[in-house]
Structure formats: C-alpha cells, structure tokens
Scaffold this motif. Structure first.
Motif, short mmCIF file in Angstrom:
data_model
loop_
_atom_site.label_atom_id
_atom_site.label_comp_id
_atom_site.label_asym_id
_atom_site.label_seq_id
_atom_site.Cartn_x
_atom_site.Cartn_y
_atom_site.Cartn_z
N ARG A 70 0.79 -1.27 0.02
CA ARG A 70 -0.08 -0.09 -0.16
C ARG A 70 0.89 1.19 0.17
N LEU A 74 0.56 4.19 -3.06
CA LEU A 74 0.30 5.53 -2.76
C LEU A 74 1.61 6.32 -3.16
N VAL A 100 -8.88 6.24 -2.10
CA VAL A 100 -8.31 6.21 -0.58
C VAL A 100 -9.03 7.36 0.10
N HIS A 107 -4.95 1.67 -10.78
CA HIS A 107 -4.34 2.05 -9.74
C HIS A 107 -5.37 2.43 -8.41
N GLU A 130 -6.81 -0.46 -7.09
CA GLU A 130 -5.93 -1.29 -6.17
C GLU A 130 -6.06 -0.66 -4.61
N LEU A 131 -5.85 0.69 -4.59
CA LEU A 131 -6.13 1.29 -3.36
C LEU A 131 -7.40 0.97 -2.57
N ARG A 132 -8.53 1.10 -3.53
CA ARG A 132 -9.97 0.85 -2.93
C ARG A 132 -9.86 -0.68 -2.33
#
Length: 619
Positions: A181, A185, A202, A333, A336-338
């Motif tokens: 993560r 980020l 995010v 991307h 991916e963060l969600r």
C-alpha cells in the motif's frame, strides 16, 4: 483559467447540495451579512449571486431579507435549474436570473447595475481552483463601496495552506499488504503535479499532520481586493516523525462573514465524520477532496514559484518542484487502493493459490507460507509488488503463467467483491481465468461472495430534507435534471449509473442505512443494491467509501408516482432472458442483459436461483 461548462449538470453538485453542513454555514453567513448591511446602511441590499448554480444562495439571500437578488451563471442548465428550484421553494418575485456573465447582464441595461453585496460559492478543491478571486474581482466594478472602501462580499476572506502529512499504515492490514500500500500510494502521488485525492480511491484521514504554512490569502472586505503570497519567501516545513508515506496536502480555510467559516481541511473532514456521519463526510470528500503531492524526503522548506491559469500553485519542496497542474492517476491504481481499504484476509485453508491481479493478498499469503503465483499485467503494480518481495512469482501473460504454474491451482483470489462477483457469475474476462490448466475445475474463490439483489423505493423528498434542511427543493431539482422525469410514452425510464465513473451523485444514498419509507405522494427513487458477503466486513468510513466507489447501487431510476402503485417483475422467456415490469397493469419490457432496473431477476439467498420480486409503494 477555469472555464465553467456552457451547459450540463455535473453530478458532484448533488453531493454539494446534500452537504447540510456547508449549506447551513452559507445560510448563517448570508443572513448575518444582510442583517449587518441593513443595520449599518438602514436599508435592505441588492445582491449579486455570482455563479448562481441551482439558485441556493439566491434563495438564502431572499430568505435573509435582500431587496433584490440577481443571479448570473454562464451555464444554461444551471440557470434553468435555479428558476425551477426557486419556483419550487415558493419564490415568485424579488429575483432575476440571467444566463451569461455579469458583464453580459450589464450590457442588457441602459445604465450599469450597482450591487450592495456579492455572494458566491465558486469554491473548488482550493479557493483558487475555480478562479474565484478573478471572477469576484471582475464583478467588483459593479459593487458599491462604503466608508473607507468597505465592501460586503461572501466569502470575505480565504487562505490556501500547504500541510506536511504522513499517511499511517492501516492497522487492519498484514505487514506485506501495508508495505505494498505504501509503495502504490507513494508511486501514484510521486508525479511532479498535484493529485486529487477523490481520484485516488483512498480516504485520506488516518495519519499525522504537521503545522500548515500559508500559501496565498485573498481578502474581499475592502476595495481594491487584497492578495498576499507569503510563501514567495521560503518557509520552513515541520514534518511529523511518524513512518509512512509523506504527502504535501493543499487545504483552504474560508471566512464567509463575521466569524462564519467553511474550511476544507483534513481536521474539518474528521469533524464532519464525527458529528454528521460517514455519508456527509464522504460527500464533502468527493465533491472537494484535496490536492496532494508525494515528497520522497522530509523537505525542510517550501516556496511558491507561481500560480497557473488553473489556479494551482507551483511549489518547491527543497529541490523537488510540484507544478501547478493536475495529475490524474489511472483507474487501475485507484482500484488497487480501494481494494486495500476494504481488505478481507483469506483463511489459511491450504492449497495452491493463483492471485489474479491481487498483489497484496499474494504478498500476505506468501509471507505465511502459502504456495502462490501472481498474475498482474500492469507492469508498475507488478514491479511494486516485487519491490516488497523480490522472490514473488509474478507473471504478466497467461502463457507465461500457464507455463510456470505447474499442477492446476485449487484456489484463486481477486482484489475485491466486484471481481469476485464476476467470477461467481462466470463473467470474468481475466486472461488468468482463461488460461488452460492453471486452475482446477471448481477452485476456491476469495473473497467468498454470495450475491443478492434488493430493490427499494424511497421518497426523494425524505432524502432531501434529511440531507439538507436548507434546500431540499434544490436537490430535488438537481436530481430531476440528471435523471429526467419518466414519461411512459418515451420508453423505459432513464438510468443514472452510480459507479466511480460518474462520481458524487450517490454518496448519501449509499451510506444512509435507515431511510424513511415513502410518506407522501411525490418523486420516488428506485434503487437496486447488489449485496455481497465476503467474510468479515470492515465498517469504518474508509472501507464504506471504497465499497461505494467500487460497488454501490447499480442504478437509480426516478419516476413520479401518485396514489398507490405496485411494481411487479417476472421472467419473460420471449425476451431472451429479460424481465417484464408492470406498473399498475401497463407492461414495460426490459432486457436484463443490457440493463438492471427495478424488478430485474433477483438471486435467491438460499440457492442462487432467479426469482421474481414484487415491490409495493404506498404513498
């Protein structure tokens, strides 16, 4: 310079109109400003609503006792909405609405107009990102001044700050997933431009903040208006000592009038979350959000180089320069963060796993000793995963995956419940799923999902009054503009999709769990919600925010119902698997393969078999 659209309705306006905190603060500020003017000048003011939008500030000024309000907006749709909203609110006189600039309006008159007060909400992520100072400055030629050049303008003063911020690790993630993560980020935010957080997927709440440094202040309480740029002189930055991803965050604080404030800061977002709940906090976050930039080292200083035409600052952090431009991260991307925000940890059931575009679980399961291979076609994400674990078996094509996988794998993990649902319904388009011999015939899938669909009819007026007591009619009119009223002679009702590609429209709907049942005739929202069960669900604001962006309701349909109405759906084999929806006996056919709407096939919780759904709405 920011150029507003000539026509159209941006759906983030729905979140803004639903922001009860924002609307209440503007109402109090405008009421105080008009009251102060009447007390000091012994008469009611003539008010200019600059960029009137749906007419909210015009209405607030009229309610406060203005003699007359002129609302101008270059967007034709907005002017039409403002007219409808004011009529819906019972306002029939005392105002004038004009499609164009204030200069265009002045050109229609024999003598130039003179206004006593300017009110405006041309605020974006920053107080400058929609060029409010330039627009208010251009309109000031029509503004009356008083003793000492004093002027009545709401907002009266606004300041943009830059704040050092360190994003903390997520305590609910295993260590390898947290490391990944951080890498994702930092990579997304490392571009030499400002990244909007509402594109990141995010919720930027958890972390440690350093003291803010003022970048720019605009004051509108006296003509000529004043602008200060304190960061033209290099200032020191104090970074928190905590470990994590270092971000420079742009915030603003705005004094509307005489102590009435509206701020767009991380601390204010936390207050809204605590005081007003996740729905309103997520709505504010997605309507405004923040601009952030990654700073690799704890840069000791910051300085302002220039402001761009887009109203964004070019800042230097030590030797690292962030241009006054917007960096838009890829949707992949952000997804991916969600998925990390809504993490669920697969149980240690053993077996050999394929992690299909699911790098964080590949890292976590490999760290606990599972036999794992990763399929990840995105080169950057694959590289970031291998930075965490250089020995991770990671493949970018189905051919290389099939050649290296060996015996068929008994389990497959995917990033989130959306992709898991695709697997459940056999709609996955992943090359890993199609690769011959990689998986056993019936592999274990994680997240484990069980799909169900519920359809509810809500009174929109109940939502509106709950969202924003100051202006329910304005919200109603905004929704009607986005999804026009249904006319049965024109075919199926229009659909407002509520996925991340639309943005803004659905936050309060998604996050309000207990909504009043319809109690009076009027506009109804028909909402289809796809539910999944994927182990223990997180229920913090970040996870709910992530689920809303990734999953959420599938569609909103608006129609006008008067009297008692019954909607019934049943399978219609003649329409190739579609459904027939009947409204009081008048049949309307829908193809469930193309669109899901009230009455579409619902999966039974027990056996996942389609079944008919009957919904009754009693006003």
């Amino acid at each position: 310079m920011y150029q507003p659209a000539d026509a159209g309705f941006a759906t983030y306006f729905l979140s803004m109109l639903a922001d009860g905190d924002r609307n209440a603060k503007y109402a109090a500020a405008i009421a105080q400003c008009v009251a102060d003017f009447k007390k000091q000048q012994k008469r009611p003011p003539v008010v200019l609503d600059l960029g009137c939008g749906t007419g909210l500030l015009t209405r607030l000024a009229l309610d406060a006792g203005a003699k007359k309000v002129v609302g101008v907006d270059t967007n034709r749709t907005m002017v039409q909405l403002a007219r409808r909203a004011l009529e819906a609110a019972g306002k029939t006189e005392g105002y004038e609405l004009f499609n164009g600039t204030v200069d265009d309006y002045a050109a229609t008159l024999k003598t130039p107009p003179v206004f006593d007060v300017i009110v405006s909400e041309i605020l974006g992520t920053l107080h400058t990102s929609e060029n409010m100072p330039e627009y208010v400055g251009a309109a000031s030629k029509y503004l009356r001044t008083f003793a000492g050049g004093a002027a009545y303008v709401v907002p009266a003063r606004a300041t943009t700050f830059v704040r050092p911020f360190v994003v903390a690790d997520d305590p609910k993630l295993p260590a390898p997933a947290n490391a990944y993560r951080r890498e994702v980020l930092a990579s997304v935010a490392r571009a030499p431009a400002w990244t909007p957080t509402n594109e990141l997927g995010v919720l930027l709440l958890d972390g440690e903040a350093g003291p803010a440094v003022a970048v720019r202040t605009d004051s509108f309480s006296k003509l000529p208006f004043e602008k200060a740029l304190p960061l033209k002189k290099t200032q020191p930055l104090t970074w928190p000592a905590a470990a994590g991803v270092r971000l420079a965050v742009l915030e603003f604080e705005c004094e509307l009038w005489n102590g009435h404030r509206i701020d767009n800061t991380i601390s204010e977002l936390k207050r809204i979350l605590a005081d007003r709940g996740a729905a309103e906090a997520c709505g504010r976050y997605d309507a405004w959000g923040f601009f952030v930039a990654g700073v690799d080292d704890a840069a000791p200083t910051a300085s302002l180089r220039a402001y761009s035409a887009a109203g964004l600052p070019t800042l230097a952090f030590g030797r690292h320069v962030v241009r006054g431009e917007v960096n838009e991260p890829s949707a992949r991307h952000a997804t991916e963060l969600r998925a990390l925000a809504d993490w669920s940890d697969p149980p240690p059931i053993g077996g050999r796993w394929l992690c299909d575009r699911d790098a964080p679980r590949a890292l976590a399961m490999r760290a606990r000793g599972d036999d794992v291979v990763l399929y990840e076609p995105d080169a950057l994400l694959r590289a970031l995963a291998m930075r965490v674990d250089p020995e991770l078996p990671a493949f970018s094509t189905s051919r290389s995956l099939a050649a290296a996988s060996g015996e068929p794998r008994s389990g497959v993990s995917v990033a989130d419940a959306v992709l898991a649902e695709e697997v459940l319904l056999d709609r996955s388009t992943s090359a890993a799923r199609r690769a011959s011999g990689v998986l056993v015939d019936e592999p274990t899938v994680w997240p484990r999902v069980k799909r169900s669909v519920s359809r509810k009819a809500y009174a929109f007026g109940a939502h509106a009054s709950k969202w924003s007591a100051a202006a329910p009619e304005a919200i109603l009119v905004g929704m009607e503009a986005t999804v026009p009223q249904y006319d049965g002679r024109r075919g199926p009702p229009p659909m407002l999709r509520t996925d991340a590609g639309v943005g803004g429209a659905h936050w309060s709907l998604d996050l309000l769990d207990d909504v009043a049942e319809p109690g009076a005739p009027g506009t109804r929202i028909f909402l289809e919600v796809r539910a999944t069960r994927a182990g223990v669900k997180r229920d913090d604001a970040a996870a709910r925010h992530a689920r809303c962006q990734a999953f959420g309701p599938h569609a909103l349909d608006v129609t006008q119902l008067v009297g008692e109405a019954t909607w019934t759906a049943s399978p219609d084999a003649k329409r190739n698997g579609g459904v027939r929806v009947s409204h009081d006996g008048d049949g309307l056919a829908f193809d469930s393969a193309r669109r899901a709407w009230l009455g579409g096939p619902e999966l039974d919780d027990e056996n996942d078999a389609p079944r008919a759904k009957k919904v009754k709405v009693t006003p």
